[in-house]
Design a protein around this motif. Structure first.
Motif, PDB file in Angstrom:
ATOM      1  N   VAL A   1      18.605  13.482  43.547  1.00 29.27           N
ATOM      2  CA  VAL A   1      18.116  13.929  42.238  1.00 29.27           C
ATOM      3  C   VAL A   1      17.294  15.189  42.457  1.00 29.27           C
ATOM      4  O   VAL A   1      16.385  15.212  43.283  1.00 29.27           O
ATOM      5  N   HIS A   2      17.605  16.220  41.720  1.00 25.75           N
ATOM      6  CA  HIS A   2      16.895  17.502  41.782  1.00 25.75           C
ATOM      7  C   HIS A   2      16.481  17.843  40.355  1.00 25.75           C
ATOM      8  O   HIS A   2      17.338  18.045  39.491  1.00 25.75           O
ATOM      9  N   ILE A   3      15.178  17.864  40.103  1.00 28.18           N
ATOM     10  CA  ILE A   3      14.658  18.112  38.756  1.00 28.18           C
ATOM     11  C   ILE A   3      13.908  19.436  38.743  1.00 28.18           C
ATOM     12  O   ILE A   3      13.059  19.678  39.599  1.00 28.18           O
ATOM     13  N   ILE A   4      14.240  20.256  37.764  1.00 26.94           N
ATOM     14  CA  ILE A   4      13.538  21.527  37.575  1.00 26.94           C
ATOM     15  C   ILE A   4      12.778  21.441  36.258  1.00 26.94           C
ATOM     16  O   ILE A   4      13.373  21.287  35.190  1.00 26.94           O
TER      17      ILE A   4
ATOM     18  N   HIS B   1      12.379  16.874  44.225  1.00 31.89           N
ATOM     19  CA  HIS B   1      13.551  16.416  44.961  1.00 31.89           C
ATOM     20  C   HIS B   1      13.374  14.945  45.330  1.00 31.89           C
ATOM     21  O   HIS B   1      12.316  14.560  45.835  1.00 31.89           O
ATOM     22  N   TYR B   2      14.413  14.154  45.084  1.00 29.15           N
ATOM     23  CA  TYR B   2      14.359  12.725  45.392  1.00 29.15           C
ATOM     24  C   TYR B   2      15.679  12.304  46.013  1.00 29.15           C
ATOM     25  O   TYR B   2      16.739  12.816  45.666  1.00 29.15           O
ATOM     26  N   MET B   3      15.586  11.350  46.931  1.00 32.29           N
ATOM     27  CA  MET B   3      16.789  10.767  47.505  1.00 32.29           C
ATOM     28  C   MET B   3      16.608   9.266  47.628  1.00 32.29           C
ATOM     29  O   MET B   3      15.496   8.771  47.847  1.00 32.29           O
ATOM     30  N   VAL B   4      17.703   8.563  47.426  1.00 29.50           N
ATOM     31  CA  VAL B   4      17.711   7.105  47.504  1.00 29.50           C
ATOM     32  C   VAL B   4      18.911   6.713  48.352  1.00 29.50           C
ATOM     33  O   VAL B   4      20.019   7.211  48.138  1.00 29.50           O
TER      34      VAL B   4
ATOM     35  N   GLU C   1      24.553   5.442  39.643  1.00 26.71           N
ATOM     36  CA  GLU C   1      23.241   5.149  40.243  1.00 26.71           C
ATOM     37  C   GLU C   1      22.376   6.405  40.208  1.00 26.71           C
ATOM     38  O   GLU C   1      21.184   6.348  39.901  1.00 26.71           O
ATOM     39  N   ALA C   2      22.979   7.552  40.517  1.00 32.30           N
ATOM     40  CA  ALA C   2      22.245   8.823  40.498  1.00 32.30           C
ATOM     41  C   ALA C   2      21.786   9.174  39.089  1.00 32.30           C
ATOM     42  O   ALA C   2      20.649   9.608  38.884  1.00 32.30           O
ATOM     43  N   LEU C   3      22.660   8.990  38.111  1.00 34.38           N
ATOM     44  CA  LEU C   3      22.302   9.291  36.726  1.00 34.38           C
ATOM     45  C   LEU C   3      21.132   8.432  36.259  1.00 34.38           C
ATOM     46  O   LEU C   3      20.145   8.937  35.706  1.00 34.38           O
TER      47      LEU C   3
ATOM     48  N   ILE D   1      22.393  20.958  46.197  1.00 35.27           N
ATOM     49  CA  ILE D   1      21.098  20.373  46.599  1.00 35.27           C
ATOM     50  C   ILE D   1      21.150  18.858  46.514  1.00 35.27           C
ATOM     51  O   ILE D   1      20.742  18.156  47.441  1.00 35.27           O
ATOM     52  N   THR D   2      21.685  18.322  45.411  1.00 36.52           N
ATOM     53  CA  THR D   2      21.764  16.859  45.289  1.00 36.52           C
ATOM     54  C   THR D   2      22.749  16.278  46.287  1.00 36.52           C
ATOM     55  O   THR D   2      22.525  15.180  46.798  1.00 36.52           O
ATOM     56  N   ASP D   3      23.810  17.009  46.574  1.00 36.90           N
ATOM     57  CA  ASP D   3      24.762  16.518  47.580  1.00 36.90           C
ATOM     58  C   ASP D   3      24.104  16.389  48.949  1.00 36.90           C
ATOM     59  O   ASP D   3      24.339  15.429  49.672  1.00 36.90           O
ATOM     60  N   LYS D   4      23.243  17.330  49.303  1.00 35.84           N
ATOM     61  CA  LYS D   4      22.527  17.257  50.586  1.00 35.84           C
ATOM     62  C   LYS D   4      21.536  16.093  50.592  1.00 35.84           C
ATOM     63  O   LYS D   4      21.348  15.439  51.618  1.00 35.84           O
ATOM     64  N   LEU D   5      20.905  15.844  49.427  1.00 39.06           N
ATOM     65  CA  LEU D   5      19.950  14.731  49.339  1.00 39.06           C
ATOM     66  C   LEU D   5      20.661  13.383  49.408  1.00 39.06           C
ATOM     67  O   LEU D   5      20.128  12.437  49.975  1.00 39.06           O
TER      68      LEU D   5
END
Length: 149
Positions: free
Chosen positions: A46-49, A57-60, A74-76, A144-148
């Motif tokens: 998750v990348h929030i601006i 930036h968040y990752m689970v 799940e990401a949504l 960015i979210t793909d990397k997280l």
């Protein structure tokens, strides 16, 4: 038209997906979400601006086996939950899944019983915001979210 009332010519349209769009009051926060899966586990990014361009930036890590679409949902749900926890009231969600976007908008029908639960949860989260929009973006715009994930 002579001898007929104008109401005789009005066509009634039904069964359209009802998506009430409230115009944003301020600048909506951008919420980029992405999910990935493999045979044994998956991940969420998750990348929030924010409105001041501050980035979060968040990752689970998902410990259970998931399908690719389950990981995207799940990401949504995670992205909307995080935005809500941050006190955000207006969001513009960006995801690289055409299927998820069109299911959330009601354009595509949901066939999977398991995914229906995710869709229902996503709609419940969506309804917590004064303004919500979702759009599909190219995969390369979601790196960015793909990397997280």
């Amino acid at each position: 038209m002579k001898g007929r009332a104008p109401s005789d010519f009005i066509v009634k349209f039904t069964d359209f997906p009802e998506e009430v769009a409230n115009a944003p009051i301020g600048k909506p926060w951008q919420v980029f979400v992405g999910g990935s899966s493999c045979r044994t586990k998956g991940g969420v990014g998750v990348h929030i601006i924010g409105d001041s361009r501050h980035e979060h930036h968040y990752m689970v890590k998902l410990t259970a086996k998931t399908t690719n679409n389950e990981a995207k949902y799940e990401a949504l749900v995670a992205g909307l939950s995080i935005a809500e926890a941050l006190g955000v009231t207006e969001v513009k969600v960006k995801v690289d899944s055409q299927v998820v976007v069109n299911q959330v908008l009601g354009v595509y029908k949901m066939k999977s019983k398991n995914l229906k639960k995710y869709l229902q949860l996503a709609w419940e989260k969506r309804d917590q915001f004064c303004h919500f929009s979702i759009e599909q973006i190219p995969r390369e715009s979601n790196n960015i979210t793909d990397k997280l994930a």
